[in-house]
Design an enzyme around this catalytic site. Structure first.
Site, PDB file in Angstrom:
ATOM      1  N   HIS A  12      32.517  18.136 -15.529  1.00  0.00           N
ATOM      2  CA  HIS A  12      32.181  19.305 -16.337  1.00  0.00           C
ATOM      3  C   HIS A  12      32.912  19.336 -17.680  1.00  0.00           C
ATOM      4  CE1 HIS A  12      30.301  22.933 -17.462  1.00  0.00           C
ATOM      5  NE2 HIS A  12      31.474  23.306 -17.909  1.00  0.00           N
ATOM      6  N   TYR A  22      31.940  19.580 -22.011  1.00  0.00           N
ATOM      7  CA  TYR A  22      32.599  20.351 -23.073  1.00  0.00           C
ATOM      8  C   TYR A  22      33.216  19.446 -24.127  1.00  0.00           C
ATOM      9  CZ  TYR A  22      31.385  24.853 -21.458  1.00  0.00           C
ATOM     10  OH  TYR A  22      30.642  25.957 -21.162  1.00  0.00           O
ATOM     11  N   HIS A  46      17.414  20.591 -19.081  1.00  0.00           N
ATOM     12  CA  HIS A  46      18.552  21.388 -19.541  1.00  0.00           C
ATOM     13  C   HIS A  46      19.480  20.577 -20.435  1.00  0.00           C
ATOM     14  CE1 HIS A  46      22.291  23.638 -19.498  1.00  0.00           C
ATOM     15  NE2 HIS A  46      22.877  22.621 -18.893  1.00  0.00           N
ATOM     16  N   PHE A  47      19.910  19.395 -19.966  1.00  0.00           N
ATOM     17  CA  PHE A  47      20.925  18.726 -20.797  1.00  0.00           C
ATOM     18  C   PHE A  47      20.317  17.951 -21.962  1.00  0.00           C
ATOM     19  CE2 PHE A  47      20.896  15.810 -17.006  1.00  0.00           C
ATOM     20  CZ  PHE A  47      20.386  14.684 -17.623  1.00  0.00           C
ATOM     21  N   HIS A  48      18.997  17.788 -21.974  1.00  0.00           N
ATOM     22  CA  HIS A  48      18.435  17.269 -23.218  1.00  0.00           C
ATOM     23  C   HIS A  48      18.374  18.360 -24.288  1.00  0.00           C
ATOM     24  CE1 HIS A  48      17.450  13.675 -20.919  1.00  0.00           C
ATOM     25  NE2 HIS A  48      17.347  13.069 -22.073  1.00  0.00           N
ATOM     26  N   ARG A  72      14.628  14.771 -10.378  1.00  0.00           N
ATOM     27  CA  ARG A  72      15.146  13.960 -11.480  1.00  0.00           C
ATOM     28  C   ARG A  72      15.486  12.574 -10.957  1.00  0.00           C
ATOM     29  NH1 ARG A  72      21.498  15.417 -12.619  1.00  0.00           N
ATOM     30  NH2 ARG A  72      21.277  13.653 -14.037  1.00  0.00           N
ATOM     31  N   ARG A  73      15.878  11.681 -11.830  1.00  0.00           N
ATOM     32  CA  ARG A  73      16.323  10.331 -11.498  1.00  0.00           C
ATOM     33  C   ARG A  73      15.327   9.650 -10.573  1.00  0.00           C
ATOM     34  NH1 ARG A  73      22.803  10.824 -10.463  1.00  0.00           N
ATOM     35  NH2 ARG A  73      23.199  10.343 -12.614  1.00  0.00           N
TER      36      ARG A  73
END
Ligand code: HEM
Ligand SMILES: [Cu+2]
Ligand SMILES: [Cu+2]
Lengths: 158, 551, 53
Positions: free
Chosen positions: B225, B229, B376-378, B441-442
């Site tokens: 995590h 950040y 989300h993380f894209h 995913r994946r």
């Protein structure tokens, strides 16, 4: 440190909203029992096939428990046993699963049944199947070349 | 100037070190972008990879090269430049450490890359045991981490030197933010270094037979995590300090910016369980505790949002804007150094909303390991962070190479940002939607034995392929601009924009530079959130897991 | 009379102008819009969770 009046309003509102979210989640989890799957039981991953309940995968009616059925799944690269199962509509089922090799996922698409299977650990989740139809069970954690072929099927029948 | 060591231009020798990082970063962008394109095409069901190349091998390349290499190299390059600019030129010794760090990272990357290409490490960028990669893959990643420790050492030394030369003064904001981000990073990397050095390396070398999977995962996510950040905070550096200057305005508040970075340090580490919410072996009460801490780390982002809007509004009003939203029109939309990061900021709104959902304890069951997470993380790393980095590159690369960002390049850069926004809207939007329907995913393309549910996902996968193709074009444009700025743009002086605080803002309290205090609280929170569950995972461990190579 | 009237007028106008030039009401509106998006997203997915449980 000085905060602008509007920033105070914003932070109170924002933090307040976060608190509301957390309260809803906390009450649902700790009071209504909707905890994410967090079973603490362990097992020797090399002896899965010979140990109860994994020596008899599939659906079993149980008595005197909070749930009516237990549905046992064994995962290994790249399949699930059983490969198909029927469940009566409205049945409250405890899904119990583990893996014999690497980490796998256990997701029943379109439901809240979603958990990680890790070698040495048993994963459990209680779920009531209220909707009829065919539900795809699939592996959602990468486990090797055949990962996307790893499926099973749950049929919820009247 | 108060600040005795600040430079108007980054010293040429420091610039070289930073540029070395940027070359690697943009080569990574090219390779990783190509992998991304192949992924979306395969996943649409319309393409099969030639020559026996596996989907998961490509995906490992994509995750490692973009998630770990591109980000780390860009960030260190940006940090070296920022510190050299605001705290002064590095000493020879400090710069040597920086070069050692660069070579450690580069050699480590090469080692991991070779193992991935030889199909010896198709374990994805999270390398979860008991899938077992070649030991050189783990060793390579270790070298990358150790390299960043050399980089941090150089920067801490520079910071110490500045403090000595400027007693009783708050450190320059960009340097302060860099130091705090690196402290967080160093504390976090201890976790992944521990699992790699003491668990995965001996195990992949055959020195031990089995590995404790529960402990390995907890250590990985203790790092995982804060890793995100580590991507985000440098983007915040640009948002807080650089963007106000680019638009010609003032920073809203120096103290609040420092405050939010302190909160990010405190609360971004003891939260790794929010990636393990659906896992056995961890008591749900500990999970919930870390969920609460995760929600606390939202607060600095709420503060950031306010500061940024306030900067924009104040600037617009100083230019005579009226009404509730008149200031919006006054912003310099024609300047890619502003507009491209601004698109990133916008993407962070749905990105943050999705993040709240992911972290919401039992709600994670709806989205965990579905393609929603990829969507989300894209938005967060691959748009909010990356477009901000591109926006930085537009002025920083020419600043370092003694060239200028021309009008023509500015125009291309605007197109780059807009095409990214369009491509990502399609790709990420379709990923979010398909994920809510259960698409994993994946996963390579599959009809899941003809399941009706899986058939519903296909149109979304085609939409992802359309979006991904547009994104790939945008990457090509970015690479073209990078090469231009590094080698061909006209010689000249390109400004390094460093914002100043608004006049009425107050003096910065010294407490922010009190590292003993902040590191102490960080350590306490980590011990609080992790000690007992970790002891549990060790004491109640099942028999260890043997390694498998299932690819 | 007319003169003071005029004076008054310009005074209030500049006052409004000063207030307007340093006002952050647009910021407040923007962050609340952002908060609204966060809440709508969260509530939607929570409803999906409830619907499926
Ligand atoms: C051309 C642009 C891009 C495209 C088309 C693309 C496409 C994709 C797709 C389809 C996946 C999911 C594959 C799967 O789960 O099966 C993925 C995963 C991922 N992408 Fe991208 N992506 C792009 C750019 C980026 C960038 C710029 C970054 C980072 C800065 C990034 C980071 C990642 C990461 C970390 C993963 C996760 C890999 C994993 O699950 O192991 N991507 N990408
Ligand atoms: Cu799998
Ligand atoms: Cu996280």
């Amino acid at each position: 440190m000085h905060l602008h009046k509007f920033e105070k309003i914003w932070l109170i509102f924002g933090i307040g909203s976060l608190l509301v979210f957390l309260t809803v989640l906390g009450v649902s989890a700790f009071y209504l029992g909707n905890q994410p799957p967090s079973c603490l039981a362990t097992i020797d991953p090399e002896k899965v096939d010979t140990q109860a309940p994994f020596n008899e995968p599939g659906l079993k009616k149980v008595e005197g428990k909070e749930w009516e059925y237990e549905l046992v799944f064994v995962a290994s690269a790249f399949n699930y046993t059983p490969g198909e199962v029927q469940i009566p509509k409205g049945a409250k089922v405890k899904v119990i699963a583990t893996t014999k090799d690497v980490i796998h996922g256990f997701e029943v698409a379109g439901t809240n049944v979603n958990m990680m299977l890790e070698p040495g650990y048993i994963s459990e989740l209680v779920y009531t199947f209220n909707k009829t139809g065919e539900f795809l069970v699939l592996c959602n954690e990468y486990c090797g070349v055949g990962h996307h072929m790893m499926t099973s099927k749950i049929e919820v029948v009247e | 100037m108060l600040n005795q060591l600040a430079n108007t231009k980054v010293d040429r020798r420091d610039g070289k070190l930073a540029m070395a990082h940027f070359y690697v970063a943009f080569i990574a962008l090219a390779i990783g972008g190509l992998a991304g394109l192949l992924q979306v095409l395969v996943r649409s069901g319309k393409l099969e990879l030639p020559a026996g190349i596996g989907y998961y091998q490509i995906l490992t390349v994509h995750g490692v090269i973009l998630g770990l290499v591109l980000t780390t190299f860009f960030i260190i390059g940006f940090m070296v430049s920022s510190v050299s600019k605001t705290a002064g030129t590095f000493t020879t010794r400090q710069r040597t450490l920086g070069w050692i760090g660069f070579w450690f990272k580069t050699i480590g990357t090469a080692m991991a890359a070779v193992m991935i290409l030889l199909n010896e490490a198709t374990v994805l960028f999270t390398f979860y045991a008991p899938l077992q990669a070649h030991f050189l893959f783990y060793l390579g990643l270790t070298l990358v981490i150790v390299g960043t420790w050399f980089d941090s050492a150089a920067i801490y030394m520079k910071y110490g030197q500045w403090k000595k030369a400027n007693p009783g003064q708050p450190s320059p904001l960009l340097t302060f933010m860099t130091v705090i981000t690196l402290i967080m990073w160093d504390v976090a990397t201890l976790g992944v270094a521990t699992t790699v050095l003491f668990q995965l390396l001996p195990w992949s070398l055959g020195i031990v037979d089995t590995v404790n999977v529960g402990v390995s995962r907890a250590l990985f996510w203790y790092f995982g995590h804060p890793l995100v950040y580590f991507w985000l905070m440098p983007a915040y550096m640009a948002w807080y300090v650089v963007i106000p200057k680019v638009i010609g305005g003032k920073m809203f508040s120096d103290s609040l910016a420092r405050m939010s970075f302190i909160l990010l340090l405190l609360f971004s580490i003891p939260v790794g369980f929010h990636h393990q919410l659906l896992e056995p072996g961890i008591d749900p009460a500990w999970k919930f505790l870390q969920v609460v801490l995760t929600f606390l780390v939202v607060i600095p982002s709420l503060m950031t949002a306010f500061s940024l809007f306030a900067t924009f509004e104040s600037y617009g009003r100083s230019k005579g804007a009226k009404g509730l939203f008149g200031w919006f029109k006054k912003l310099p939309w024609g300047d890619a150094r502003f507009t491209v990061p601004f698109i990133g900021m916008l993407a962070f709104i749905p990105g943050g909303a999705g993040g709240l959902v992911n972290a919401s304890h039992q709600m994670n069951q709806v989205v965990h390991n579905t393609i929603w997470v990829t969507g989300h993380f894209h938005l967060t790393v691959a748009t909010a962070v990356l477009l901000t980095f591109f926006g930085v590159a537009y002025w920083l690369i020419p600043h370092l190479t003694g060239r200028t960002f021309t009008k023509k390049m500015n125009k291309l850069a605007l197109i780059q940002g807009i095409t990214w926004a369009i491509g990502m809207t399609f790709m990420s939007g379709a990923m979010h939607a398909a994920g809510l329907l259960g698409a994993p995913r994946r996963s390579s393309f599959s009809d899941y034995g003809g399941a009706a549910q899986a058939a519903e996902w296909v149109p979304y996968q085609i939409a992802q392929a359309v979006g991904g193709t547009i994104l790939f074009l945008s990457i090509i444009l970015m690479l073209y601009i990078f090469v231009n700025l590094a080698f061909f743009a006209p010689k000249g002086d390109q400004e390094f924009p460093v914002g100043e605080v608004a006049d009425q803002a107050e003096k910065t309290p010294m407490v922010f530079d009190n590292w003993k205090l902040w590191i102490g609280i960080t350590a306490c929170l980590i011990l609080f959130a992790y000690t007992l569950p970790l002891i549990d995972l060790i004491q109640n461990a099942p028999p260890g897991a043997k390694g498998f190579k299932f690819w | 009379m007319a003169k003071t009237e005029l004076n008054r007028n310009t005074e209030t106008e500049t006052e409004i102008e000063v207030e307007d030039s340093s006002s952050l009401k647009g910021t407040l509106a923007s962050v609340f819009l952002l908060g609204f998006i966060l809440i709508v997203t969260w509530v939607s997915v929570y409803s999906l969770f409830l619907d499926r449980s």
